[in-house]
Design a protein around this motif. Structure first.
Motif, PDB file in Angstrom:
ATOM      1  N   ARG A  78      31.627  50.982  53.395  1.00 18.46           N
ATOM      2  CA  ARG A  78      30.950  50.579  54.640  1.00 18.46           C
ATOM      3  C   ARG A  78      29.990  51.675  55.103  1.00 18.46           C
ATOM      4  NH1 ARG A  78      33.315  45.923  56.106  1.00 18.46           N
ATOM      5  NH2 ARG A  78      35.534  45.617  55.629  1.00 18.46           N
ATOM      6  N   ALA A  79      30.399  52.930  54.939  1.00 19.70           N
ATOM      7  CA  ALA A  79      29.516  54.036  55.308  1.00 19.70           C
ATOM      8  C   ALA A  79      28.273  54.043  54.432  1.00 19.70           C
ATOM      9  CB  ALA A  79      30.267  55.362  55.176  1.00 19.70           C
ATOM     10  N   GLU A  80      28.453  53.741  53.150  1.00 16.66           N
ATOM     11  CA  GLU A  80      27.301  53.675  52.253  1.00 16.66           C
ATOM     12  C   GLU A  80      26.336  52.571  52.676  1.00 16.66           C
ATOM     13  OE1 GLU A  80      26.109  52.933  47.554  1.00 16.66           O
ATOM     14  OE2 GLU A  80      28.216  52.974  48.156  1.00 16.66           O
ATOM     15  N   ALA A  81      26.884  51.420  53.038  1.00 12.46           N
ATOM     16  CA  ALA A  81      26.026  50.319  53.477  1.00 12.46           C
ATOM     17  C   ALA A  81      25.221  50.712  54.706  1.00 12.46           C
ATOM     18  CB  ALA A  81      26.865  49.076  53.761  1.00 12.46           C
ATOM     19  N   ALA A  82      25.886  51.367  55.659  1.00 12.92           N
ATOM     20  CA  ALA A  82      25.194  51.781  56.875  1.00 12.92           C
ATOM     21  C   ALA A  82      24.104  52.802  56.566  1.00 12.92           C
ATOM     22  CB  ALA A  82      26.196  52.361  57.873  1.00 12.92           C
ATOM     23  N   LEU A 221      17.979  57.605  43.525  1.00 17.83           N
ATOM     24  CA  LEU A 221      19.277  58.162  43.879  1.00 17.83           C
ATOM     25  C   LEU A 221      20.153  57.067  44.486  1.00 17.83           C
ATOM     26  CD1 LEU A 221      20.944  60.757  44.044  1.00 17.83           C
ATOM     27  CD2 LEU A 221      19.720  61.333  46.146  1.00 17.83           C
ATOM     28  N   VAL A 222      21.359  56.885  43.927  1.00 19.67           N
ATOM     29  CA  VAL A 222      22.272  55.831  44.373  1.00 19.67           C
ATOM     30  C   VAL A 222      23.526  56.464  44.972  1.00 19.67           C
ATOM     31  CG1 VAL A 222      21.380  54.302  42.576  1.00 19.67           C
ATOM     32  CG2 VAL A 222      23.482  55.590  42.159  1.00 19.67           C
ATOM     33  N   ASP A 223      24.392  55.603  45.517  1.00 15.44           N
ATOM     34  CA  ASP A 223      25.687  56.023  46.083  1.00 15.44           C
ATOM     35  C   ASP A 223      25.524  56.972  47.275  1.00 15.44           C
ATOM     36  OD1 ASP A 223      27.231  54.453  44.516  1.00 15.44           O
ATOM     37  OD2 ASP A 223      28.013  56.047  43.239  1.00 15.44           O
ATOM     38  N   TRP A 224      24.990  56.433  48.352  1.00 12.11           N
ATOM     39  CA  TRP A 224      24.816  57.201  49.589  1.00 12.11           C
ATOM     40  C   TRP A 224      26.088  57.091  50.441  1.00 12.11           C
ATOM     41  CZ3 TRP A 224      20.277  59.920  50.818  1.00 12.11           C
ATOM     42  CH2 TRP A 224      19.236  59.782  49.892  1.00 12.11           C
ATOM     43  N   SER A 225      27.192  57.548  49.891  1.00 13.98           N
ATOM     44  CA  SER A 225      28.489  57.348  50.543  1.00 13.98           C
ATOM     45  C   SER A 225      28.874  58.475  51.489  1.00 13.98           C
ATOM     46  CB  SER A 225      29.584  57.205  49.480  1.00 13.98           C
ATOM     47  OG  SER A 225      29.321  56.119  48.630  1.00 13.98           O
ATOM     48  N   TYR A 226      28.271  59.651  51.334  1.00  8.07           N
ATOM     49  CA  TYR A 226      28.673  60.816  52.134  1.00  8.07           C
ATOM     50  C   TYR A 226      27.459  61.501  52.757  1.00  8.07           C
ATOM     51  CZ  TYR A 226      32.831  60.031  49.315  1.00  8.07           C
ATOM     52  OH  TYR A 226      33.914  59.449  48.695  1.00  8.07           O
ATOM     53  N   PRO A 227      26.607  60.770  53.455  1.00  4.50           N
ATOM     54  CA  PRO A 227      25.397  61.383  54.003  1.00  4.50           C
ATOM     55  C   PRO A 227      25.715  62.346  55.137  1.00  4.50           C
ATOM     56  CG  PRO A 227      25.664  59.167  54.883  1.00  4.50           C
ATOM     57  CD  PRO A 227      26.738  59.348  53.850  1.00  4.50           C
ATOM     58  N   CYS A 228      24.907  63.382  55.242  1.00  4.04           N
ATOM     59  CA  CYS A 228      25.059  64.333  56.331  1.00  4.04           C
ATOM     60  C   CYS A 228      23.685  64.895  56.683  1.00  4.04           C
ATOM     61  CB  CYS A 228      26.050  65.449  55.974  1.00  4.04           C
ATOM     62  SG  CYS A 228      25.699  66.313  54.427  1.00  4.04           S
TER      63      CYS A 228
END
Length: 319
Positions: A78-82, A221-228
Motif C-alpha cells: 500500500r505504501a508503494e502504491a501511494a 526504477l521499480v519497487d518504491w516501497s520505502y520512500p523517504c
C-alpha cells in the motif's frame, strides 16, 4: 544479479476468484502469464498478456504484483502504491495503472517494462544507462513530492548499519578482515547519517532487480516501497557495492558515479562511512533466519557483505 531470490506463486496457483477478478478489472481474459522470480518478497509478481474483448484493439500487457491483505507485508504494498501515485511524470519509473483490493488481495498493476532487469557486469551498456537513471532522480524528485515522507536519517539510518551489532557478539565464522577491523567498523558506520538530510525523494532500495529496462533500453526504477526524504547522493552511492558484486573493481565502480551531480562535494569520509554501514547491514542481515518464501535472501546478503568489505578496504587501505 538477484535472479530467483524469491519463491513466488504461479498464475495457476492463485485463487480462481483472484484470477477472475483480475481479468474483469483488466478488461479481458489473461492469455499468458510469466512469473517474475526476482526480489525479496513472496507475493505474486507476474507479467500478464490480456486478450482484448470482442471488437476491441489487440492484446495488452501489464505487470501485476500483490499479496493477501492479511499478509504482514501488505502495508508495504500500500505504501508503494501511494508513493507511485505521487511520482511526477518525469520520474524514471513505470506508471502505476491502478491499485485495488481484489478477492482478498492488495493488487498493484503497472505499465509493463519488457526489457528485463539490468546487467551490471563490466562491459554492459546497462551500467551507463543505470547511472543516467540515477542521475535523473534528483532533478525529477526535488522537492520531495511526498509531503509526509520520513527523513532518510531516521528511515535509513535506523536500518542501514550492523557492525556494532556484530561486535556485541562476534560470530565464530566472521571473516578475518572484518574481525581485525571490527572496532573501527562499528565506530565508523554511523558517520554518514548527518549527511543524509535533504529535500529529495529517496528510493532507498537500489539494487539490480529494481532496475528494469523499458522498450527503448532506458532503465527505470521499480519497487518504491520505502520512500523517504533526504540527500540525492544516497541512491547514487548505493549502486557502487552492486557494481562490485557484479565484477567491477571498486575504483571503477566509484568512477562510474563520480560525475553524477548529486555526488559533487560529498565528503569522502561520509562515503566511507556509508560503505561501512551498507556492508554492516548486509553482514548483520545475512545471519538472520531466512524469511518465509525467500530462501535465498541470506545467501545473497552474505555475497553482498563480501562486496561491501572490498569497497571499504579500497577506501580505507585496510588489510
Amino acid at each position: 544479479m538477484n535472479v530467483g531470490t524469491a519463491v513466488r506463486p504461479g498464475w495457476d496457483q492463485l485463487p480462481g476468484s483472484l484470477r477472475d477478478a483480475l481479468a474483469a478489472r483488466l478488461g479481458g481474459p489473461v492469455t499468458a502469464a510469466v512469473v517474475q522470480t526476482g526480489g525479496f518478497t513472496p507475493g505474486v509478481a507476474v507479467r500478464l498478456t490480456v486478450g482484448a474483448p470482442s471488437g476491441a484493439p489487440g492484446p495488452t500487457r501489464v505487470f501485476v504484483k500483490g499479496l493477501p491483505v492479511e499478509h504482514p507485508l501488505a502495508g508495504v504494498y500500500r505504501a508503494e502504491a501511494a508513493a507511485c501515485q505521487a511520482l511526477p511524470p518525469a520520474a524514471p519509473a513505470p506508471a502505476l495503472r491502478w491499485a485495488a483490493d481484489l478477492a482478498g488481495w492488495i493488487i498493484l498493476a503497472f505499465e509493463d517494462l519488457p526489457g528485463g532487469t539490468v546487467d551490471l557486469r563490466p562491459g554492459s551498456t546497462d551500467v551507463t544507462a543505470t547511472v543516467a537513471t540515477l542521475a535523473a532522480l534528483a532533478p525529477a524528485l526535488t522537492p520531495c513530492p511526498i509531503e509526509d515522507a520520513p527523513p532518510a536519517a531516521h528511515e535509513l539510518g535506523g536500518l542501514v548499519h550492523g557492525w556494532a551489532t556484530v561486535a556485541a557478539d562476534p560470530p565464530d565464522d566472521l571473516n578475518g578482515w572484518a574481525c581485525r577491523h571490527l572496532p573501527a567498523l562499528a565506530a565508523g558506520e554511523s558517520g554518514w547519517v548527518a549527511a543524509a538530510a535533504g529535500a529529495t525523494l529517496v528510493h532507498g532500495d537500489i539494487r539490480p532487480d529494481n532496475l528494469v529496462r523499458d522498450a527503448t533500453g532506458a532503465v527505470r526504477l521499480v519497487d518504491w516501497s520505502y520512500p523517504c526524504r533526504g540527500a540525492a547522493w544516497l541512491d547514487v552511492a548505493a549502486l557502487v557495492p552492486h557494481l562490485i558484486l557484479a565484477g567491477h573493481h571498486p575504483g571503477t565502480a566509484e568512477a562510474a558515479i563520480r560525475n553524477v551531480p548529486a555526488m559533487a562535494g560529498l565528503d569522502p569520509e561520509v562515503l566511507t562511512a556509508f560503505a561501512m554501514a551498507v556492508a554492516g547491514y548486509w553482514e548483520r542481515s545475512s545471519r538472520a533466519p531466512a524469511p518465509p518464501g525467500v530462501p535465498h535472501l541470506r545467501t545473497f546478503q552474505a555475497s553482498a557483505a563480501a562486496a561491501g568489505r572490498v569497497w571499504i578496504a579500497h577506501r580505507t587501505g585496510w588489510h
